[in-house]
Design a protein around this motif. Structure first.
Motif, PDB file in Angstrom:
ATOM      1  N   THR A 111      57.388  45.114  47.707  1.00 29.69           N
ATOM      2  CA  THR A 111      57.062  46.593  47.821  1.00 29.69           C
ATOM      3  C   THR A 111      56.445  46.676  46.369  1.00 29.69           C
ATOM      4  OG1 THR A 111      58.801  47.018  49.034  1.00 29.69           O
ATOM      5  CG2 THR A 111      57.847  48.714  47.833  1.00 29.69           C
ATOM      6  N   ALA A 112      57.293  46.346  45.210  1.00 28.37           N
ATOM      7  CA  ALA A 112      56.481  46.398  43.980  1.00 28.37           C
ATOM      8  C   ALA A 112      55.240  45.855  43.678  1.00 28.37           C
ATOM      9  CB  ALA A 112      57.397  45.956  42.810  1.00 28.37           C
ATOM     10  N   TRP A 113      55.044  44.457  44.199  1.00 29.16           N
ATOM     11  CA  TRP A 113      53.718  43.719  44.356  1.00 29.16           C
ATOM     12  C   TRP A 113      52.458  44.344  44.691  1.00 29.16           C
ATOM     13  CZ3 TRP A 113      50.620  41.076  47.749  1.00 29.16           C
ATOM     14  CH2 TRP A 113      50.072  40.106  47.014  1.00 29.16           C
ATOM     15  N   LEU A 115      52.358  47.903  45.757  1.00 26.13           N
ATOM     16  CA  LEU A 115      52.229  49.285  44.775  1.00 26.13           C
ATOM     17  C   LEU A 115      51.634  48.823  43.641  1.00 26.13           C
ATOM     18  CD1 LEU A 115      55.536  51.103  45.679  1.00 26.13           C
ATOM     19  CD2 LEU A 115      53.017  51.566  46.457  1.00 26.13           C
ATOM     20  N   SER A 116      51.950  48.090  42.820  1.00 27.72           N
ATOM     21  CA  SER A 116      51.418  47.772  41.163  1.00 27.72           C
ATOM     22  C   SER A 116      50.213  47.199  41.511  1.00 27.72           C
ATOM     23  CB  SER A 116      52.246  46.906  40.542  1.00 27.72           C
ATOM     24  OG  SER A 116      52.431  45.678  41.078  1.00 27.72           O
ATOM     25  N   SER A 201      57.103  48.498  40.001  1.00 34.26           N
ATOM     26  CA  SER A 201      55.769  48.886  40.104  1.00 34.26           C
ATOM     27  C   SER A 201      55.082  49.346  38.940  1.00 34.26           C
ATOM     28  CB  SER A 201      55.708  49.744  41.491  1.00 34.26           C
ATOM     29  OG  SER A 201      56.322  49.370  42.526  1.00 34.26           O
ATOM     30  N   VAL A 205      51.682  47.710  36.525  1.00 39.24           N
ATOM     31  CA  VAL A 205      50.417  48.215  36.853  1.00 39.24           C
ATOM     32  C   VAL A 205      49.744  47.942  35.630  1.00 39.24           C
ATOM     33  CG1 VAL A 205      49.338  50.602  36.322  1.00 39.24           C
ATOM     34  CG2 VAL A 205      50.961  50.250  38.173  1.00 39.24           C
ATOM     35  N   GLN A 255      47.304  39.124  40.605  1.00 43.10           N
ATOM     36  CA  GLN A 255      48.536  39.483  41.108  1.00 43.10           C
ATOM     37  C   GLN A 255      49.474  38.286  41.756  1.00 43.10           C
ATOM     38  OE1 GLN A 255      49.540  42.534  40.138  1.00 43.10           O
ATOM     39  NE2 GLN A 255      50.092  43.183  42.127  1.00 43.10           N
TER      40      GLN A 255
END
Length: 337
Positions: A111-113, A115-116, A201, A205, A255
């Motif tokens: 999820t964090a990967w 979104l960021s 997230s 960024v 990423q």
């Protein structure tokens, strides 16, 4: 093409095997020379009720009375057969614990990967398209601030604002306290996932946004973009036709190459929110001296980060023709000059 990818994967496989052997050897030596006492970790609270003879029997049972070289060979042969050992604090196979915790951590990190990556890419493109304006300066200042922000500090800030003051989300943990496992719903798990994922997230960024901004500025200063501007193209059309393909590939590979930072951030975020993932298991294994679990987590995190870098390299190899024929392109470049 298939031969090149096969050769590439073969070389990566050899490199990974070499790396794992080195990591296993160094990790084993570091833990053996650390203050961690595996017998004491195994005994736990019954330490006062266990005499020297019983400690000697426990050491003989786990093979801790043998020379260091023999212990390493026994441990290495067990790993080659797929046995990571038994956790001393959970009294269960290490592979089962890592598998359970990885499911929770995977949901958090994925999820964090995502979104960021999306937010960082959009911010980087906007900053580059508006270079020199107040919007560009705000985005750069925001990214520089985030790049120097510790994960645990951001986690505590998010926890105080959204869980304590606003009471929008639960304070921590992976499921509601006092609720049986069969009564926990998917919505409950998502609610407990949001704050740690938001923390990771926000911090993830900065790198993507700054890198995308610089690549986009380079693209906008290229000759073909100047020619496109001369034809009347501009704004979103210019970005869509000439910018997206050139900046998307570096952002995606960046990423994938950031798996190590993602895993390290997850360790701290899970500790702040008491989230039951691999990060919390790593801290517990280190603090309570669970040597088999700690070594298993080291091996697993090494493989996890290596796979992220492998995917990044593979994407470049497949999508960028310069990576497939570097020598040939260099020859043509010299010939043209």
């Amino acid at each position: 093409m298939i031969k090149k990818i096969s050769f590439f994967l073969l070389m990566k496989g050899i490199r990974m095997a070499t790396l794992l052997v080195a990591i296993c050897f160094i990790s084993f030596l570091l833990i053996k020379n650390s203050p961690i006492d595996p017998i004491q970790a195994y005994i736990g609270a019954d330490m006062l009720n266990v005499g020297p003879e019983q400690r000697a029997k426990i050491a003989a049972y786990w093979g801790l009375d043998q020379p260091v070289g023999v212990q390493f060979l026994n441990w290495g042969s067990a790993i080659l057969s797929g046995d990571l050992g038994t956790s001393m604090i959970y009294r269960r196979p290490v592979a089962d614990i890592i598998g359970e915790r990885f499911v929770n951590s995977l949901a958090l990190m994925l999820t964090a990967w995502v979104l960021s990556g999306i937010i960082g890419f959009v911010l980087g493109v906007v900053a580059a398209m508006k270079k020199g304006t107040w919007l560009d300066r705000i985005i750069k200042g925001y990214c520089y601030t985030l790049a120097s922000t510790p994960t645990f500090w951001m986690g505590l800030l998010v926890l105080i604002v959204f869980a304590v003051w606003l009471k929008w989300f639960p304070v921590g943990m992976g499921v509601p306290a006092g609720v049986l496992a069969e009564n926990v719903t998917l919505l409950d798990r998502i609610k407990h996932l949001i704050l740690p994922a938001l923390t990771l997230s926000i911090l993830g960024v900065a790198n993507v946004a700054l890198h995308t901004r610089q690549k986009m500025i380079d693209v906008l200063q290229s000759d073909y973009v100047l020619f496109a501007r001369a034809r009347g193209e501009g704004g979103f059309v210019l970005f869509w036709r000439h910018g997206l393909r050139n900046v998307a590939l570096p952002a995606i590979t960046l990423q994938f190459a950031a798996f190590s930072e993602l895993f390290g951030g997850a360790v701290l975020a899970e500790q702040v929110f008491s989230y039951p993932g691999l990060g919390q298991a790593t801290v517990e294994a280190g603090v309570r001296g669970d040597v088999p679990l700690l070594l298993g987590l080291v091996i697993f995190s090494t493989v996890f980060v290596f796979i992220g870098n492998l995917i990044a390299d593979l994407i470049y190899l497949v999508l960028d023709p310069r990576m497939r024929g570097g020598k040939r392109y260099a020859f043509y470049s010299r010939k043209k000059k």
